[in-house]
Scaffold this motif. Structure first.
Motif, short mmCIF file in Angstrom:
data_model
loop_
_atom_site.label_atom_id
_atom_site.label_comp_id
_atom_site.label_asym_id
_atom_site.label_seq_id
_atom_site.Cartn_x
_atom_site.Cartn_y
_atom_site.Cartn_z
N ASN A 639 45.61 40.14 43.49
CA ASN A 639 46.93 40.63 43.88
C ASN A 639 46.95 42.13 43.60
O ASN A 639 46.67 42.53 42.47
CB ASN A 639 48.04 39.99 43.05
N ARG A 712 45.44 42.32 39.92
CA ARG A 712 45.68 41.18 39.04
C ARG A 712 45.09 39.93 39.66
O ARG A 712 45.07 39.78 40.88
CB ARG A 712 47.18 40.99 38.80
N GLY A 713 44.65 39.02 38.81
CA GLY A 713 44.13 37.75 39.30
C GLY A 713 44.35 36.70 38.24
O GLY A 713 44.46 37.02 37.06
N GLU A 714 44.39 35.45 38.67
CA GLU A 714 44.69 34.38 37.73
C GLU A 714 43.42 33.81 37.13
O GLU A 714 42.35 33.91 37.72
CB GLU A 714 45.49 33.29 38.43
C1 LIG Z 1 49.73 36.75 43.20
O1 LIG Z 1 50.71 36.69 44.23
C2 LIG Z 1 51.14 35.38 44.51
C3 LIG Z 1 52.10 35.45 45.66
O2 LIG Z 1 52.49 36.73 45.93
C4 LIG Z 1 51.81 34.79 43.27
O3 LIG Z 1 52.21 33.49 43.54
C5 LIG Z 1 50.82 34.79 42.13
O4 LIG Z 1 51.46 34.36 40.96
C6 LIG Z 1 50.32 36.21 41.91
N1 LIG Z 1 49.30 36.20 40.88
C7 LIG Z 1 49.29 37.08 39.88
C8 LIG Z 1 48.18 36.96 38.92
O5 LIG Z 1 50.12 37.95 39.78
#
Ligand SMILES: *[C@@H]1O[C@H](CO)[C@@H](O)[C@H](O)[C@H]1NC(C)=O
Ligand SMILES: *[C@@H]1O[C@H](CO)[C@@H](O)[C@H](O)[C@H]1NC(C)=O
Ligand SMILES: *[C@@H]1O[C@H](CO)[C@@H](O)[C@H](O)[C@H]1NC(C)=O
Ligand SMILES: *[C@@H]1O[C@H](CO)[C@@H](O)[C@H](O)[C@H]1NC(C)=O
Ligand SMILES: *[C@@H]1O[C@H](CO)[C@@H](O)[C@H](O)[C@H]1NC(C)=O
Ligand SMILES: *[C@@H]1O[C@H](CO)[C@@H](O)[C@H](O)[C@H]1NC(C)=O
Ligand SMILES: *[C@@H]1O[C@H](CO)[C@@H](O)[C@H](O)[C@H]1NC(C)=O
Ligand SMILES: *[C@@H]1O[C@H](CO)[C@@H](O)[C@H](O)[C@H]1NC(C)=O
Ligand SMILES: *[C@@H]1O[C@H](CO)[C@@H](O)[C@H](O)[C@H]1NC(C)=O
Ligand SMILES: *[C@@H]1O[C@H](CO)[C@@H](O)[C@H](O)[C@H]1NC(C)=O
Length: 874
Positions: A639, A712-714
């Motif tokens: 993101n 950012r990434g999960e």
């Molecule tokens: C990335 O973006 C998506 C949708 O815009 C969101 O659901 C997700 O939580 C975001 N991830 C992070 C790590 O911010």
């Protein structure tokens, strides 16, 4: 039948209109404007467009527009000249203008005074026929003096003067009488109060070189005589006479007068000439030639804004997406391709699509400094002068019309204007700010308080911003390095025999406790010796008893000596410490799970891990487990958040696209947030895939002081594979600069993989991965561009773009962590250490027996020889 009719009709029509180009608005004078009245003529629609009080933006001002039709469809209007309110301005209900026209069927030239009623739009015509010609006129120019008493005109053959009040031709003469020594072809004409300047091409009768040259002639209007004629520019090429005799856009010239100053534009040569009137002649003061790759036809139209400022129209300007021509405003003493003060149109003063990206064919700047333009589609643009802290901006028309208005609006956020004028508002200087009309603070730049040392008021600031609230951060830290010793034997010995005077260190030192135990053993030994020597019978029983116990606990001489039993206490202490150390040391792995400092050794950072780090190529095939973490990393969704700091760009003005091949692109749907109080706009979107090129389009006349980009990434966990959360932010700012109109942010991403071997060899290895992101060579601030190519360019870009690209390194960083010792090895090491300790003590006993005891015995023997002296010593 039909076809022949059409052909016949076409022939007749062509005959009728031969030589009359009804669609060309550029010939003659098709727009004339003063501060009271503006009139444009359209030969295609046989119509005059009349605008009364064109520059009054008040909405209360009704009855502005009148359409006055031509009296006859065979009129062809060459030029118009507005006169203004009729009856010397006493009555503001009737307005007058004059036009010079031709009856196409008879080639008869006439001049006509038109009086328009403001309330009814009815028009009265007073027509005066001049003469009949045998062919259409190429030039038929008229002008009205500044007192509005006479109309002056030139055709290709004659000049005349008509009194407006009486509608009488008071003077009429041929061009040969006006200019006896030259053949003069007037192309442009401008009238002051008592004099006029005619610019055209001329040929001296008696010159040897039969070549036309561009010439200006100063004319006295009172007696209609020519004062002087001077060559403006010496031509270097031969001018073909037919190009000059008939209308040819390329050979057009323009002229404008302000007070005693004359400005002539010769766009064929990209040149403008500034002259000053000196009694009966004009003196050249400046000649400027501006050639630049970004424009052509410099000087196509010219005008005076005030005594110092000039306006010059150039065609095909690179930096105007709204029109094909652009007006450059200059200080008359400094004209070059980089020195314009401002341009029109610009990103604050745009031109709507309704005008079809026009060329300007006529430019008028009135005495009050208002601007009127005629486009090649015969549409009129009206730009009134804006007061301080206002700029005249495009007003979206409510209905289709031939005239388009601009109206003064307060300066947008981050800008100000300290003078009234036609131009845009300019950026607030560093150290000042302007929130714009969104807040009632006013519309001028105010000083920043600078209370806070971090307050950031760069160029074009809206608010005072504290950059410390938006910092850069990265998760990447240096991978730990192994300690100096990674050999457990060494570590164990080093820590067992630690001798450090620090108290907290000493209290947990095995060596210290061993010495205490040794001291205790020694005191026991002394006691036993005393009991033995003192021959206390009652204590002897205990002594024997203790001795028996000690003999049984003797580890050193395998139960031979009770003194060995005493030493065993020390051995037990040392070995217990060693066991404690080993057990605690084993738990200090891996580093990720260690949160507390060491409490069992002096070195609080002691850790049962050794590290190695290196680079490895991605192309080399990987094990299944290693491939899993690489896949997880490759599939992590990024993101991106772009935060524009201290900016006027709002969410509506920003779009995000993924650039595909060539100029193709796919739109992305970002989520956007605008925080008005600190003027931050933040846009978040998911990157479609890791190597996508993203472009942010920001439309509008705004800037940004700083930009922060976050990635950012999960996180994700599969079995023993851990993908870490990605959180990287980089702030870009440059003092006293604004975001460039085309910036780029190149990201370089590298995989970091931690390989953590497990404590038990049979358990699986843990892989964890994180993207290392960095930005190298970002180009976001570009003050040098404005310095090099002109400060005016700050206001010319319709679009501000940020391009974000990604590039991955072909290698990854491989970090390996493994324990120094594993459980089984520790047990073995502990055993070894125990036997080592026992051996050490045995060795020391041996030493005592072989070395120290003989010496003591010897000393005792000597003492027994001389008992008296020894006693006397006590
Ligand atoms: C990335 O973006 C998506 C949708 O815009 C969101 O659901 C997700 O939580 C975001 N991830 C992070 C790590 O911010
Ligand atoms: C504009 O017109 C309105 C209404 O006719 C008038 O009240 C106002 O004074 C005019 N403004 C200027 C600057 O002439
Ligand atoms: C017009 O009015 C001005 C003063 O307002 C005066 O000087 C001039 O003579 C008048 N002209 C005519 C033709 O009445
Ligand atoms: C005006 O012209 C005369 C000659 O025509 C010249 O002597 C004089 O210096 C000029 N004045 C200026 C101010 O250029
Ligand atoms: C307006 O500001 C500029 C600097 O931005 C300055 O050079 C100029 O003198 C100012 N004009 C007035 C009238 O204050
Ligand atoms: C700066 O100080 C002035 C008074 O000294 C105060 O009014 C103002 O609010 C302060 N500004 C900021 C941003 O703290
Ligand atoms: C002793 O060691 C402890 C922990 O290792 C440390 O915090 C302390 O500062 C040291 N004291 C002295 C006098 O060196
Ligand atoms: C963004 O700007 C480019 C020009 O740089 C343009 O071609 C494109 O259409 C714009 N994209 C959007 C979504 O407006
Ligand atoms: C920025 O502008 C301020 C005020 O004009 C000036 O004092 C400062 O030195 C400038 N800073 C830089 C880095 O140019
Ligand atoms: C690797 O280990 C180091 C040290 O514990 C840690 O700082 C880093 O975040 C780890 N990286 C990954 C990708 O797990």
């Amino acid at each position: 039948m039909w076809i022949s009719f059409v052909l016949l009709f076409g022939l007749v029509f062509h005959r009728l209109n031969c030589g009359y180009d009804r669609n060309n608005a550029a010939t003659g004078i098709k727009l004339s404007t003063n501060d009271e009245l503006s009139v444009s003529a359209s030969n295609a629609f046989l119509n005059f467009g009349v605008v009364i009080n064109p520059f009054n933006s008040s909405t209360k001002d009704i009855h502005k527009h009148c359409n006055v039709g031509y009296m006859s469809p065979d009129y062809f209007v060459h030029s118009i000249a507005v006169i203004g309110a009729a009856n010397n301005g006493t009555n503001r209900k009737l307005f007058m203008f004059a036009f010079a026209a031709e009856i196409t069927t008879k080639s008869t030239l006439f001049i006509c005074l038109v009086t328009v009623s403001r309330s009814t739009c009815n028009a009265q015509h007073q027509m005066t026929v001049l003469h009949s010609a045998d062919k259409p006129q190429n030039y038929f120019l008229i002008g009205v003096d500044s007192h509005a008493t006479f109309v002056y005109g030139f055709t290709s053959t004659m000049a005349f003067k008509l009194e407006i009040a009486t509608n009488q031709i008071v003077q009429k003469l041929t061009l040969e009488t006006l200019w006896p020594s030259i053949i003069f072809l007037p192309h442009a004409f401008s009238v002051s109060d008592q004099w006029a300047v005619v610019v055209g091409y001329s040929l001296k009768h008696n010159s040897e070189k039969k070549n036309y040259a561009i010439m200006e002639c100063l004319i006295d209007l009172v007696s209609l005589i020519s004062y002087s004629c001077e060559t403006l520019i010496v031509e270097s090429t031969y001018l073909v006479p037919s190009n000059l005799l008939s209308y040819n856009e390329r050979y057009e010239v323009s002229v404008a007068i302000r007070d005693e100053n004359v400005l002539v534009g010769i766009h064929r040569l990209n040149t403008i000439v500034i002259l000053k009137k000196n009694q009966t002649s004009l003196t050249k003061t400046h000649v400027y030639t501006v050639t630049s790759s970004s424009l052509t036809s410099f000087g196509r139209l010219v005008g005076w804004v005030d005594e110092r400022t000039i306006a010059v129209v150039a065609y095909h300007s690179l930096y105007s997406p709204w029109s094909q021509s652009q007006i450059f405003f200059y200080d008359k003493n400094s004209v070059s391709s980089t020195s314009p003060l401002y341009t029109f149109p610009n990103n604050q003063q745009t031109i709507g699509n309704q005008l079809f990206q026009p060329h300007f064919v006529r430019l008028v700047i009135t005495n009050n400094g208002n601007l009127a333009l005629l486009t090649d589609y015969s549409l009129v643009i009206i730009v009134p002068v804006a007061p301080i802290n206002h700029a005249s901006m495009w007003v979206e028309p409510s209905a289709a019309a031939f005239v388009f208005y601009y109206s003064p609006m307060p300066c947008i956020g981050g800008t100000f204007k300290n003078e009234s004028g036609l131009g845009p508002c300019t950026v607030c200087l560093p150290g000042t700010r302007n929130r714009g009309i969104a807040y009632s603070e006013g519309t001028s730049c105010i000083s920043c308080s600078r209370n806070n040392s971090n307050s950031y008021c760069s160029l074009a600031a809206l608010v005072e911003f504290d950059l410390n609230t938006m910092t850069s951060h990265s998760q990447v830290t240096a991978y730990p390095e192994s300690a100096d010793t990674t050999n457990f034997d060494d570590i164990l010995l080093e820590n067992m025999f630690q001798t450090d005077s620090n108290f907290s260190c000493m209290i947990i030192s095995p060596f210290f406790w061993t010495i205490i135990a040794g001291a205790f053993a020694f005191s026991v030994w002394i006691m036993m010796a005393v009991i033995k020597l003192g021959k206390w019978e009652q204590c002897n029983r205990y002594r024997t008893w203790i001795k028996t116990i000690l003999i049984h606990t003797d580890l050193i001489r395998e139960g031979q000596r009770w003194v060995g039993g005493l030493a065993t206490i020390a051995i037990i202490i040392l070995v217990s410490f060693a066991c404690w150390f080993c057990a605690s040391f084993l738990k200090r792995y891996p580093i990720e799970e260690i949160f507390e400092p060491v409490n069992f050794a002096c070195d609080s950072t002691l850790i049962n891990a050794k590290f190695s780090t290196g680079l490895d190529l991605l192309a080399i095939p990987k094990s299944t487990d290693a491939q899993r973490i690489i896949n997880l990393l490759d599939n992590q969704i990024f993101n991106i958040t772009v935060e524009l700091i201290n900016t006027g760009f709002t969410c509506e003005s920003i779009s995000v696209q993924e650039n595909l091949i060539g100029i193709q692109y796919a739109n992305l749907i970002p989520s956007c947030e605008r925080s008005e109080w600190n003027a931050v706009t933040s846009i978040t979107f998911a990157l479609p895939y890791h190597y996508a090129t993203i472009q942010l389009n920001m439309t509008g006349p705004h800037w940004a002081n700083a930009v922060r980009v976050c990635l950012r990434g999960e996180s994700q966990i599969i079995l023993n594979t851990i993908l870490h959360v990605l959180d990287f932010c980089q702030l870009f700012s440059a003092p006293n600069q604004t975001l460039a109109h085309a910036s780029k942010i190149p990201f370089t991403i590298t995989k970091i993989i931690n390989i953590t071997k497990s404590m038990e060899k049979t358990r699986p290895i843990t892989y964890s991965g994180l993207w290392l992101s960095s930005v190298h060579g970002a180009l976001l601030f570009n003050e040098a561009f404005y310095t090099e190519f002109g400060n005016y360019l700050r206001y010319t870009f319709a679009l501000t773009t940020i391009r974000i690209t990604f590039d991955e390194r072909s290698f990854y960083i491989k970090n390996i962590q493994e324990p120094i010792v594993r459980t089984r090895e520790t047990v073995f090491q502990a055993l070894l250490f125990t036997s080592l300790v026992i051996e050490l003590f045995g060795f020391s006993f041996l030493l005592v027996k072989l070395l120290i005891l003989p010496i003591i015995r010897r000393i005792l023997a000597i003492c027994h020889k001389y008992p008296v002296e020894t006693q006397s010593f006590n």
